[in-house]
Scaffold this motif. Structure first.
Motif, PDB file in Angstrom:
ATOM      1  N   TYR A  13      88.531  43.259  69.789  1.00  0.00           N
ATOM      2  CA  TYR A  13      87.603  43.064  68.955  1.00  0.00           C
ATOM      3  C   TYR A  13      87.108  44.385  68.463  1.00  0.00           C
ATOM      4  O   TYR A  13      86.634  45.382  69.654  1.00  0.00           O
ATOM      5  CB  TYR A  13      86.177  41.901  69.500  1.00  0.00           C
ATOM      6  CG  TYR A  13      87.085  40.962  69.695  1.00  0.00           C
ATOM      7  CD1 TYR A  13      87.380  40.037  68.282  1.00  0.00           C
ATOM      8  CD2 TYR A  13      86.845  40.446  70.818  1.00  0.00           C
ATOM      9  CE1 TYR A  13      87.529  38.520  68.351  1.00  0.00           C
ATOM     10  CE2 TYR A  13      87.906  38.889  70.982  1.00  0.00           C
ATOM     11  CZ  TYR A  13      88.378  38.077  69.386  1.00  0.00           C
ATOM     12  OH  TYR A  13      88.547  36.943  69.394  1.00  0.00           O
ATOM     13  N   THR A  15      83.775  46.232  65.223  1.00  0.00           N
ATOM     14  CA  THR A  15      82.519  45.983  64.734  1.00  0.00           C
ATOM     15  C   THR A  15      84.051  46.403  62.884  1.00  0.00           C
ATOM     16  O   THR A  15      83.239  46.248  62.497  1.00  0.00           O
ATOM     17  CB  THR A  15      81.832  46.612  64.400  1.00  0.00           C
ATOM     18  OG1 THR A  15      81.967  48.344  64.559  1.00  0.00           O
ATOM     19  CG2 THR A  15      80.952  46.432  65.836  1.00  0.00           C
ATOM     20  N   ASP A  16      83.890  47.215  62.905  1.00  0.00           N
ATOM     21  CA  ASP A  16      85.022  48.078  61.316  1.00  0.00           C
ATOM     22  C   ASP A  16      86.758  48.016  61.537  1.00  0.00           C
ATOM     23  O   ASP A  16      86.972  49.227  61.985  1.00  0.00           O
ATOM     24  CB  ASP A  16      83.854  49.345  61.183  1.00  0.00           C
ATOM     25  CG  ASP A  16      84.512  49.878  59.834  1.00  0.00           C
ATOM     26  OD1 ASP A  16      85.953  50.128  59.579  1.00  0.00           O
ATOM     27  OD2 ASP A  16      83.622  49.508  58.827  1.00  0.00           O
ATOM     28  N   GLN A  17      87.517  47.185  61.041  1.00  0.00           N
ATOM     29  CA  GLN A  17      88.815  47.739  61.246  1.00  0.00           C
ATOM     30  C   GLN A  17      89.125  49.400  60.794  1.00  0.00           C
ATOM     31  O   GLN A  17      89.861  49.523  61.323  1.00  0.00           O
ATOM     32  CB  GLN A  17      89.482  46.277  60.688  1.00  0.00           C
ATOM     33  CG  GLN A  17      89.037  45.128  61.118  1.00  0.00           C
ATOM     34  CD  GLN A  17      89.898  43.714  60.604  1.00  0.00           C
ATOM     35  OE1 GLN A  17      89.278  43.889  59.210  1.00  0.00           O
ATOM     36  NE2 GLN A  17      90.595  43.555  61.604  1.00  0.00           N
ATOM     37  N   VAL A  62      87.925  41.964  63.696  1.00  0.00           N
ATOM     38  CA  VAL A  62      86.163  41.178  63.909  1.00  0.00           C
ATOM     39  C   VAL A  62      85.796  39.916  64.338  1.00  0.00           C
ATOM     40  O   VAL A  62      86.625  39.437  63.873  1.00  0.00           O
ATOM     41  CB  VAL A  62      85.740  41.742  61.544  1.00  0.00           C
ATOM     42  CG1 VAL A  62      84.294  41.711  61.903  1.00  0.00           C
ATOM     43  CG2 VAL A  62      85.695  42.927  62.171  1.00  0.00           C
ATOM     44  N   ARG A  76      79.994  40.065  69.594  1.00  0.00           N
ATOM     45  CA  ARG A  76      79.315  40.689  68.736  1.00  0.00           C
ATOM     46  C   ARG A  76      78.167  41.552  69.532  1.00  0.00           C
ATOM     47  O   ARG A  76      77.916  42.786  70.165  1.00  0.00           O
ATOM     48  CB  ARG A  76      78.598  40.761  67.575  1.00  0.00           C
ATOM     49  CG  ARG A  76      79.308  40.433  66.012  1.00  0.00           C
ATOM     50  CD  ARG A  76      78.737  40.340  65.454  1.00  0.00           C
ATOM     51  NE  ARG A  76      78.637  39.020  65.324  1.00  0.00           N
ATOM     52  CZ  ARG A  76      79.009  37.871  64.470  1.00  0.00           C
ATOM     53  NH1 ARG A  76      80.148  38.070  64.444  1.00  0.00           N
ATOM     54  NH2 ARG A  76      78.407  36.760  64.568  1.00  0.00           N
ATOM     55  N   SER A 127      83.866  50.872  68.493  1.00  0.00           N
ATOM     56  CA  SER A 127      82.886  49.553  68.750  1.00  0.00           C
ATOM     57  C   SER A 127      82.350  49.078  69.719  1.00  0.00           C
ATOM     58  O   SER A 127      81.685  48.093  69.551  1.00  0.00           O
ATOM     59  CB  SER A 127      83.981  48.609  67.994  1.00  0.00           C
ATOM     60  OG  SER A 127      84.387  48.586  66.930  1.00  0.00           O
TER      61      SER A 127
END
Length: 145
Positions: A13, A15-17, A62, A76, A127
């Motif tokens: 996972y 936060t920004d690909q 994400v 998250r 991330s």
């Protein structure tokens, strides 16, 4: 009867690909294997792989659908806290790899340290995921006593 031959995909996972794809390719030397936007909802499928092990792709996702809202939020929070585990990475020389990655700006939350199973260092990706870098050695259960 169908036979499973190997693990071919794992999820990390992010936060920004875009940032994650750059980090995994620029810092760790992975290669992009896919970047596809699907459907009207803008769902994006981004994958990378180690160039010597293309059979195992890492999808950079994400947290969101198809996860429910509670699980996506928990992931998250875990990433934001720097407590979300992601991958184990094998190396032939942990100290040398530590030095090379540090020179590239990779953040280590634990420098190389001897463990019963080998030399280990812990990386934090862009991330907040932690990745374990291990130079393995032979061990037995008695080594953990």
């Amino acid at each position: 009867m169908t036979t499973i031959t190997n693990v071919s995909l794992v999820t990390v996972y992010c936060t920004d690909q875009d940032e994650a794809k750059r980090w995994y390719t620029d810092k760790l030397g992975f290669v992009e294997t896919g970047d596809i936007t699907m459907g009207d909802n803008g769902f994006r499928w981004v994958t990378v792989a180690h160039p010597q092990h293309m059979e195992l792709e890492v999808t950079l996702m994400v947290p969101g659908p198809p996860l429910d809202d509670n699980l996506a939020e928990a992931i998250r929070r875990s990433m934001a806290n720097g407590t979300h585990g992601a991958l184990g990475l094998k190396t032939e020389n942990c100290q040398k790899t530590f030095e090379e990655l540090t020179a590239k700006g990779v953040e280590f939350i634990q420098p190389p340290a001897e463990r019963p199973y080998g030399t280990e260092a812990i990386i934090r990706d862009c991330s907040g995921n932690w990745l374990v870098l291990v130079e393995p050695k032979d061990y037995s259960p008695e080594d953990f006593a």
